[in-house]
Design a protein around this motif. Structure first.
Motif, mmCIF file in Angstrom:
data_model
loop_
_atom_site.group_PDB
_atom_site.id
_atom_site.type_symbol
_atom_site.label_atom_id
_atom_site.label_comp_id
_atom_site.label_asym_id
_atom_site.label_seq_id
_atom_site.Cartn_x
_atom_site.Cartn_y
_atom_site.Cartn_z
ATOM 1 N N LYS B 141 49.866 34.686 44.812
ATOM 2 C CA LYS B 141 50.496 34.092 43.693
ATOM 3 C C LYS B 141 49.815 34.566 42.345
ATOM 4 O O LYS B 141 48.571 34.547 42.468
ATOM 5 C CB LYS B 141 50.407 32.678 43.771
ATOM 6 C CG LYS B 141 51.466 31.896 44.770
ATOM 7 C CD LYS B 141 51.553 30.627 44.625
ATOM 8 C CE LYS B 141 52.426 29.832 45.629
ATOM 9 N NZ LYS B 141 51.955 30.285 46.831
ATOM 10 N N THR B 142 50.467 35.304 41.407
ATOM 11 C CA THR B 142 49.889 35.518 40.187
ATOM 12 C C THR B 142 50.962 35.070 38.803
ATOM 13 O O THR B 142 52.062 34.700 39.163
ATOM 14 C CB THR B 142 49.798 37.061 40.045
ATOM 15 O OG1 THR B 142 50.851 37.802 39.779
ATOM 16 C CG2 THR B 142 48.825 37.581 41.451
ATOM 17 N N ASP B 238 43.857 35.675 35.500
ATOM 18 C CA ASP B 238 43.767 36.915 36.479
ATOM 19 C C ASP B 238 42.433 37.142 37.385
ATOM 20 O O ASP B 238 42.831 37.763 38.277
ATOM 21 C CB ASP B 238 44.231 38.340 35.777
ATOM 22 C CG ASP B 238 45.689 38.395 35.511
ATOM 23 O OD1 ASP B 238 46.539 37.936 35.960
ATOM 24 O OD2 ASP B 238 46.187 39.129 34.290
ATOM 25 N N SER B 242 44.047 33.026 39.890
ATOM 26 C CA SER B 242 44.991 33.925 41.021
ATOM 27 C C SER B 242 44.156 34.637 42.102
ATOM 28 O O SER B 242 44.820 34.896 42.925
ATOM 29 C CB SER B 242 45.851 35.052 40.265
ATOM 30 O OG SER B 242 44.914 36.117 39.858
#
Lengths: 170, 466
Positions: B141-142, B238, B242
């Protein structure tokens, strides 16, 4: 006839402002003279001098170009390779927003820098009249005038209380 | 108005300070700028040696292993990047924000804060290896939804950091043009004078020049602020969230951005204190400036505590296995020590210190609080970035187990010290290219501030032209 630059130095900002008024009264246009200071004085301190600038236009134009480019880039690549991921729409706004934001900012920043260079008329190889004592707190009033007006200008500036007046070919 | 020559036209802008004139400001800053003292050379040498040791440590770390699968051993490296971004990346905001709000007390702090923009060059270089360490976004998941996005996430992260650095440097150069022109004219005629003259010789200080200078600073300052918050958010999402399966938290990126604002004040306070402690600019950096900025630092420290609690409470009451493991990892088990240091130094110490007006109304009190939040921010990056880089299975549904802590080894210590020394080295070199005091702003302050008597005492009277 050559154009001359006359520079008067004032120890007091009041006298510099009076010199500006005297030049106005003598019929010199606002564009013919300027004040040189080592720090920004509030607008209107030397008499109202309205001059237009277009600096605000540059960031807006840059932002618009950056935004358009970023939208085209993100939408174009997504539409060219339409892969549905995790049930999300092809044109997903959150990740697109990051790139469009970056694009907008980059455009705005670059155009602001270009705008500053443009508005400051850089690069300018011409050496203009100056006196280093302005860095010490003296106020300079510089007048660009025709050769036959130099004496009148020097007289006006001296009468306003100039500490020193000198001239140079513009 | 008396027609005094500028050297005699002095004003007092601090109740306890001495009178200043425009000429005194020019001479004091110019003298310090052009002097290359043995002490300055020694500091450069020490910072250079430690920075070199840090580079060697990074090279040795490369030899150990470099790649996505070896990212765990680069956790402290990534934490150092985040620390540089949080501190030096945010510091120019002090000049931007308080210039926009037209505070007079910010004048001595402006250039100290803007000069941190040069450290952005180191942050940018430091970021490049991280691009090869971040795992691909497929299967996890990002923020980016899919890897289909061109350049996502690495190139957009790089561009974001790069644009921030460009904007910061633009802001610094633009702000310094009037001072560069002044130093070129009053300088010793050496290489630096000539270079400054070539760059800023066009500047004469006309009405029009001051106008575009002000507008340019306003525009670039606003963009810097808008970029900074986005960059902090993006890097946090990021490079931390994530990488932790199942961690969904909307407060964490904002918390990092807030920590940046808090440490920005800390960086400026510590910088100003060092200048005063070395016996320079005591009259140009009055106690009143420390007092004023300490109130903002107190407010941001309270806000830090609120953000932390708001982030905690959701997970605390949620109590799903993933949420419990996230709390155990980042706060209460694996990284308990860095968390406690972070909590104490970023929240409790500045709060307890700065709640007392006698402490705020001093030079040393706000400086200690400022140093505390800087160290606290370092431990914040350690407790977030190191564990995030250490999690092996990042594609699972949730954080199934609490990972063991990664203790720094010798190379990590040298990488951290090298990063800090590198930042210091760049800053120290920059202060001999651009003066550390914003001469034009301090002189502008002389126009609007006066100490005047009122009844039995003397007070600072401020002018607000617009």
């Amino acid at each position: 006839m050559t154009t001359q630059s006359v520079l008067a130095l004032y120890t007091n900002a009041d006298y510099a402002a009076e010199a500006g008024e005297a030049l106005d009264n003598a019929g010199f246009a606002k564009e013919d003279y300027d004040f040189l200071t080592d720090t920004p004085y509030p607008e209107g301190a030397f008499g109202e001098r309205h001059s237009s600038h277009r600096l605000y236009v540059f960031p807006f134009v840059g932002a618009l170009i950056g935004l358009t480019t970023a939208i085209l880039l993100t939408a174009g690549t997504q539409i060219s390779y339409p892969l549905v991921t995790g049930g999300k729409p092809i044109l997903s706004i959150p990740p697109m927003a990051i790139i469009t934001y970056e694009g907008t900012m980059l455009g705005a920043i670059l155009f602001t820098i270009i705008g500053i260079i443009f508005e400051s008329r850089l690069p300018s190889a011409k050496k203009r009249i100056y006196d280093d004592r302005i860095t010490e707190g003296y106020i300079g009033v510089v007048v660009d005038c025709e050769e036959d007006q130099v004496n009148t200008v020097e007289q006006i500036l001296t009468q306003a209380g100039a500490h020193e007046v000198r001239r140079e070919e513009a | 108005m008396p027609n005094l020559p500028p050297e005699q036209d002095k004003v007092q802008v601090s109740v306890e300070g001495r009178e200043l004139s425009s000429l005194m400001v020019t001479r004091e800053v110019s003298r310090d700028f052009f002097a290359i003292t043995p002490a300055y050379r020694r500091v450069l040498l020490i910072l250079g040696v430690v920075f070199l040791a840090g580079i060697i440590a990074i090279i040795l770390r490369f030899v150990d292993g470099f790649g996505v699968s070896e990212r765990a051993q680069w956790g402290y490296y990534s934490a150092m990047f985040a620390f540089l971004l949080i501190t030096a990346g945010s510091a120019p905001l002090v000049a931007v924000a308080f210039r926009l709000t037209k505070n007079h007390w910010r004048r001595p702090f402006s250039r100290i804060s803007e000069l941190y923009a040069v450290v952005g060059l180191l942050s940018l270089l430091w970021f490049l290896p991280l691009m090869a360490l971040l795992p691909p976004i497929e299967g996890r998941k990002t923020l980016w939804v899919s890897s289909n996005f061109v350049g996502a996430p690495l190139w957009w992260d790089l561009f974001a950091v790069m644009f921030l650095v460009i904007c910061g440097l633009g802001l610094l150069v633009l702000s310094a043009i009037p001072d560069a022109a002044l130093l070129a004219r009053t300088g010793d005629g050496g290489v630096r004078s000539r270079v400054l003259g070539a760059v800023a010789g066009f500047w004469r200080g006309t009405d029009a020049q001051w106008r575009w200078h002000r507008l340019g600073l306003t525009a670039l300052g606003a963009f810097y602020f808008m970029l900074l918050i986005m960059v902090q958010t993006l890097i946090n999402v990021d490079f931390v969230m994530s990488l932790v399966p199942g961690w969904k938290d909307s407060i964490m990126p904002a918390h990092q951005a807030l920590a940046g604002l808090q440490t920005a004040l800390g960086c400026v306070l510590v910088g100003a204190f060092i200048l005063r402690a070395t016996g320079r600019y005591r009259d140009l950096i009055p106690m009143e400036s420390f007092w004023a900025i300490s109130k903002i630092l107190l407010a941001l420290s309270l806000l830090w505590g609120y953000f932390w609690f708001a982030g905690l409470i959701t997970f605390w009451y949620g109590r799903t296995p993933v949420e419990q493991n996230v709390l155990r990892t980042f706060m209460f088990e694996s990284y308990r020590v860095p968390f406690l240091l972070n909590f104490f130094l970023s929240f409790l110490v500045p709060f307890v210190l700065l709640m007392w007006n006698p402490v705020r109304k001093s030079v040393i009190g706000p400086t200690i609080a400022g140093a505390s939040v800087i160290v606290g921010a370092f431990f914040m990056t350690v407790r977030l970035y190191v564990p995030a880089f250490g999690i092996e299975d990042i594609t699972s549904h949730g954080l199934a187990t609490v990972p063991l802590p990664i203790v720094p080894d010798v190379l990590d210590v040298f990488i951290i010290l090298g990063g800090l020394a590198g930042a210091g080295l760049i800053y120290m070199l920059a202060i001999k290219i651009i003066p550390i005091m914003s001469i034009w702003e301090i002189k502008e302050g002389l126009l609007y501030q006066r100490v005047r008597p009122l009844l039995r005492s003397r007070y600072l009277v401020l002018g607000k032209p617009d």
